[in-house]
Motif scaffolding. Sequence first.
Motif, mmCIF file in Angstrom:
data_model
loop_
_atom_site.group_PDB
_atom_site.id
_atom_site.type_symbol
_atom_site.label_atom_id
_atom_site.label_comp_id
_atom_site.label_asym_id
_atom_site.label_seq_id
_atom_site.Cartn_x
_atom_site.Cartn_y
_atom_site.Cartn_z
ATOM 1 N N ASN A 88 0.860 -1.179 0.000
ATOM 2 C CA ASN A 88 0.000 0.000 0.000
ATOM 3 C C ASN A 88 0.895 1.228 0.000
ATOM 4 O O ASN A 88 1.962 1.224 0.619
ATOM 5 N N VAL A 89 0.475 2.280 -0.699
ATOM 6 C CA VAL A 89 1.270 3.506 -0.804
ATOM 7 C C VAL A 89 0.471 4.659 -0.203
ATOM 8 O O VAL A 89 -0.731 4.795 -0.460
ATOM 9 N N TYR A 90 1.177 5.489 0.572
ATOM 10 C CA TYR A 90 0.583 6.624 1.278
ATOM 11 C C TYR A 90 1.469 7.866 1.083
ATOM 12 O O TYR A 90 2.665 7.731 0.840
ATOM 13 N N SER A 94 1.812 8.551 8.390
ATOM 14 C CA SER A 94 0.585 8.683 9.191
ATOM 15 C C SER A 94 -0.546 7.846 8.590
ATOM 16 O O SER A 94 -1.503 7.528 9.273
ATOM 17 N N LYS A 95 -0.400 7.512 7.304
ATOM 18 C CA LYS A 95 -1.376 6.702 6.561
ATOM 19 C C LYS A 95 -2.780 7.320 6.610
ATOM 20 O O LYS A 95 -3.777 6.623 6.545
ATOM 21 N N GLY A 96 -2.835 8.647 6.673
ATOM 22 C CA GLY A 96 -4.104 9.353 6.704
ATOM 23 C C GLY A 96 -4.841 9.295 5.375
ATOM 24 O O GLY A 96 -6.054 9.443 5.327
ATOM 25 N N GLU A 97 -4.115 9.090 4.307
ATOM 26 C CA GLU A 97 -4.688 9.001 2.965
ATOM 27 C C GLU A 97 -4.000 7.852 2.241
ATOM 28 O O GLU A 97 -2.788 7.678 2.356
ATOM 29 N N THR A 98 -4.767 7.062 1.513
ATOM 30 C CA THR A 98 -4.192 5.950 0.754
ATOM 31 C C THR A 98 -4.106 6.336 -0.715
ATOM 32 O O THR A 98 -5.108 6.719 -1.318
ATOM 33 N N LEU A 99 -2.920 6.222 -1.298
ATOM 34 C CA LEU A 99 -2.732 6.517 -2.712
ATOM 35 C C LEU A 99 -2.880 5.268 -3.568
ATOM 36 O O LEU A 99 -3.288 5.349 -4.717
ATOM 37 N N MET A 100 -2.515 4.111 -3.019
ATOM 38 C CA MET A 100 -2.659 2.835 -3.724
ATOM 39 C C MET A 100 -2.875 1.756 -2.680
ATOM 40 O O MET A 100 -2.098 1.638 -1.741
ATOM 41 N N ASP A 101 -3.952 1.002 -2.831
ATOM 42 C CA ASP A 101 -4.327 -0.050 -1.883
ATOM 43 C C ASP A 101 -4.233 -1.383 -2.614
ATOM 44 O O ASP A 101 -5.111 -1.731 -3.403
ATOM 45 N N ALA A 115 -1.416 -1.052 -10.041
ATOM 46 C CA ALA A 115 -1.294 0.181 -10.817
ATOM 47 C C ALA A 115 -1.224 1.374 -9.865
ATOM 48 O O ALA A 115 -2.036 1.501 -8.955
ATOM 49 N N VAL A 116 -0.235 2.226 -10.078
ATOM 50 C CA VAL A 116 -0.067 3.433 -9.275
ATOM 51 C C VAL A 116 -0.180 4.633 -10.210
ATOM 52 O O VAL A 116 0.540 4.709 -11.218
ATOM 53 N N TYR A 124 7.407 9.242 -0.472
ATOM 54 C CA TYR A 124 6.149 8.649 -0.047
ATOM 55 C C TYR A 124 6.469 7.433 0.821
ATOM 56 O O TYR A 124 7.602 6.981 0.892
ATOM 57 N N TYR A 125 5.448 6.885 1.447
ATOM 58 C CA TYR A 125 5.602 5.760 2.361
ATOM 59 C C TYR A 125 4.863 4.558 1.796
ATOM 60 O O TYR A 125 3.772 4.708 1.247
ATOM 61 N N PHE A 126 5.447 3.359 1.906
ATOM 62 C CA PHE A 126 4.715 2.149 1.530
ATOM 63 C C PHE A 126 4.882 1.113 2.624
ATOM 64 O O PHE A 126 5.846 1.138 3.387
ATOM 65 N N ASP A 127 3.894 0.202 2.712
ATOM 66 C CA ASP A 127 3.972 -0.857 3.708
ATOM 67 C C ASP A 127 3.119 -2.048 3.314
ATOM 68 O O ASP A 127 2.400 -2.013 2.321
ATOM 69 N N CYS A 128 3.246 -3.097 4.121
ATOM 70 C CA CYS A 128 2.362 -4.260 4.065
ATOM 71 C C CYS A 128 1.355 -4.042 5.186
ATOM 72 O O CYS A 128 1.755 -3.890 6.344
ATOM 73 N N SER A 129 0.087 -4.034 4.879
ATOM 74 C CA SER A 129 -0.922 -3.745 5.907
ATOM 75 C C SER A 129 -1.031 -4.854 6.944
ATOM 76 O O SER A 129 -1.549 -4.639 8.032
#
Length: 143
Positions: A88-90, A94-101, A115-116, A124-129
Amino acid sequence: MIRIASRRSLPVLAAVVALTLAACSSGSSSTPLPSGGEPPSDCARVENGVIELSAANIEFSAPCMVANAGEAFTIRFTNEESAPHDVNVYPDSSKGETLMDGEVISTQGESLDYAVEALDEGEYYFDCSIHTQMSGTLYVVSG
């Protein structure tokens, strides 16, 4: 002996505390790399519009990714273990908004293309939820 601040020094102390908290805030918006700055060399980089990323041993194959500003791209994500993962990309941690889920991959060896949309230059920040210790920085740089 404990010394208590005078009333005159309290506004100065309050300003210092406010500036410190603002500097440490994780809710800041994405910021560009310093002029002439380069992302770390161990980042997964976009090639022909695709960034290859995988997960194994509860970690991403790269601690960061690099994409081009103003260009949509794909994260081709492969799960190399039996534990489920996603990407996921934010704008920031803070992950207040998701740019790619990204959809969760539960099957070992399975790959998905995420697709991004085109992003502005910045970090930007990315992680595994599922595994919050799996995170990194997406650097979006001018071409």
